[in-house]
Design a protein around this motif. Structure first.
Motif, PDB file in Angstrom:
ATOM      1  N   LYS A  67     -80.217  58.281  24.821  1.00  0.00           N
ATOM      2  CA  LYS A  67     -80.976  57.022  24.894  1.00  0.00           C
ATOM      3  C   LYS A  67     -82.010  57.058  26.025  1.00  0.00           C
ATOM      4  N   ASP A  68     -81.689  57.798  27.095  1.00  0.00           N
ATOM      5  CA  ASP A  68     -82.648  57.940  28.194  1.00  0.00           C
ATOM      6  C   ASP A  68     -83.863  58.736  27.745  1.00  0.00           C
ATOM      7  N   TRP A  69     -83.638  59.836  27.009  1.00  0.00           N
ATOM      8  CA  TRP A  69     -84.745  60.653  26.511  1.00  0.00           C
ATOM      9  C   TRP A  69     -85.607  59.868  25.524  1.00  0.00           C
ATOM     10  N   LEU A  70     -84.961  59.050  24.695  1.00  0.00           N
ATOM     11  CA  LEU A  70     -85.716  58.226  23.741  1.00  0.00           C
ATOM     12  C   LEU A  70     -86.560  57.188  24.474  1.00  0.00           C
ATOM     13  N   TYR A  71     -86.015  56.673  25.576  1.00  0.00           N
ATOM     14  CA  TYR A  71     -86.763  55.690  26.368  1.00  0.00           C
ATOM     15  C   TYR A  71     -87.938  56.355  27.078  1.00  0.00           C
ATOM     16  N   PHE A  72     -87.709  57.573  27.598  1.00  0.00           N
ATOM     17  CA  PHE A  72     -88.804  58.327  28.215  1.00  0.00           C
ATOM     18  C   PHE A  72     -89.889  58.633  27.173  1.00  0.00           C
TER      19      PHE A  72
END
Length: 307
Positions: A67-72
């Motif tokens: 989810k962090d990578w998707l947010y980035f």
């Protein structure tokens, strides 16, 4: 001594950032497209920031989830793929000074956006700055001049693109707040830069937009300059400014930049800004300083109440 060191960092940051639009103008004159320019510049910038990001991840034991990578990815698309590409395209139609002042006005745009997106508390006094900034933008648009023809049309296109780009950057600033608080600026910027560049490369391949074609010695040197000095050194000095002063004081960089860009335009390009742009710039700087002062007062009050 530390305080003066912080102010030196602020000036150096402003100086690095102030050359971005002028470099972008020369790159546009070299007939490079916005995606070419931003993909190379941000790729270099992301790589320079990577060691800082890795260091922070080790120091604070950061582990990124899907989810962090998707947010980035979302942040990279908003800032790099969309926002900065709009700003670069604006330089095809208008001057670096206009683009720079509208970019710096994003500090004002973040206030209502933060209220809408993050449900942050909204200081009613901010309306004064927002209304003043709107007047400044209208003055720069110069809709009552009655000018016609190609130059007037290009001016309006350029200002519109720059304004849309500034709104995108403001949205990035609002959305990036939570990841910056959680992971820091280096991690947020480096990885969002990489992912924004990746999206641009995919877009360029799908629509057969040149990636390397047209880049000569002159434009390559400028691209390296933007990547290393503007994105890399500029960020390094900005981090130093925040460390030696405060996050709010460091943002004064964006109030110095609109003053520096016209001076650099005159020294480097031999161009003067028009009267309406000068007046609009002064109005927007006043609005920005009002927002700056409101933030400082609120930060001081929050600090007192916390104790």
């Amino acid at each position: 001594m530390s305080k003066y060191k912080g102010y030196i960092f602020i000036f150096l940051t402003a100086l690095c950032f102030s050359t971005q639009e002028i470099s972008g103008k020369y790159l546009a004159m070299d007939k490079l497209n916005a995606y070419q320019i931003n993909s190379v510049a941000f790729l270099i910038g992301a790589t320079i920031l990577l060691p800082f990001a890795i260091s922070d991840m080790r120091k604070f034991h950061i582990k990124l989830k899907t989810k962090d990578w998707l947010y980035f990815l979302l942040l990279g698309v908003i800032q790099v793929s969309v926002g900065m590409s709009l700003l670069q395209e604006a330089l095809v139609f208008t001057t670096p000074a206009i683009v720079a002042i509208l970019v710096c006005s994003n500090a004002i745009m973040t206030v209502p956006l933060a209220r809408i997106v993050n449900k942050e508390q909204f200081d009613p006094r901010s309306w004064i700055a927002i209304i003043i900034a709107a007047i400044g933008i209208i003055v720069i648009f110069n809709p009552f001049a009655g000018a016609a023809g190609k130059d007037a049309e290009q001016h309006l296109i350029g200002v519109t693109l720059a304004l849309l780009g500034a709104i995108s950057i403001a949205l990035f600033n609002v959305l990036a707040t939570k990841t910056i608080k959680k992971y820091g600026k280096a991690v947020t910027n480096s990885f969002s830069f990489y992912l924004g560049v990746l999206v641009m490369f995919i877009f360029m391949l799908i629509f057969h937009i040149p990636i390397i074609k047209g880049i000569n010695g002159h434009s390559f040197a400028l691209l390296v300059y933007v990547g290393v000095v503007v994105k890399g050194l500029g960020f390094f000095f900005f981090l130093g400014a925040m460390k030696e002063t405060s996050a709010i004081t460091a943002t004064s960089v964006f109030y110095i930049k609109p003053i520096l860009v016209p001076i650099l335009m005159l020294l480097i390009m031999g161009e003067m800004i028009t009267t309406n742009v000068l007046i609009g710039t002064i109005i927007i700087i006043i609005a920005s300083l009002i927002i700056f002062q409101i933030k400082r007062i609120n930060a001081r009050q929050n600090s007192i109440s916390a104790h």
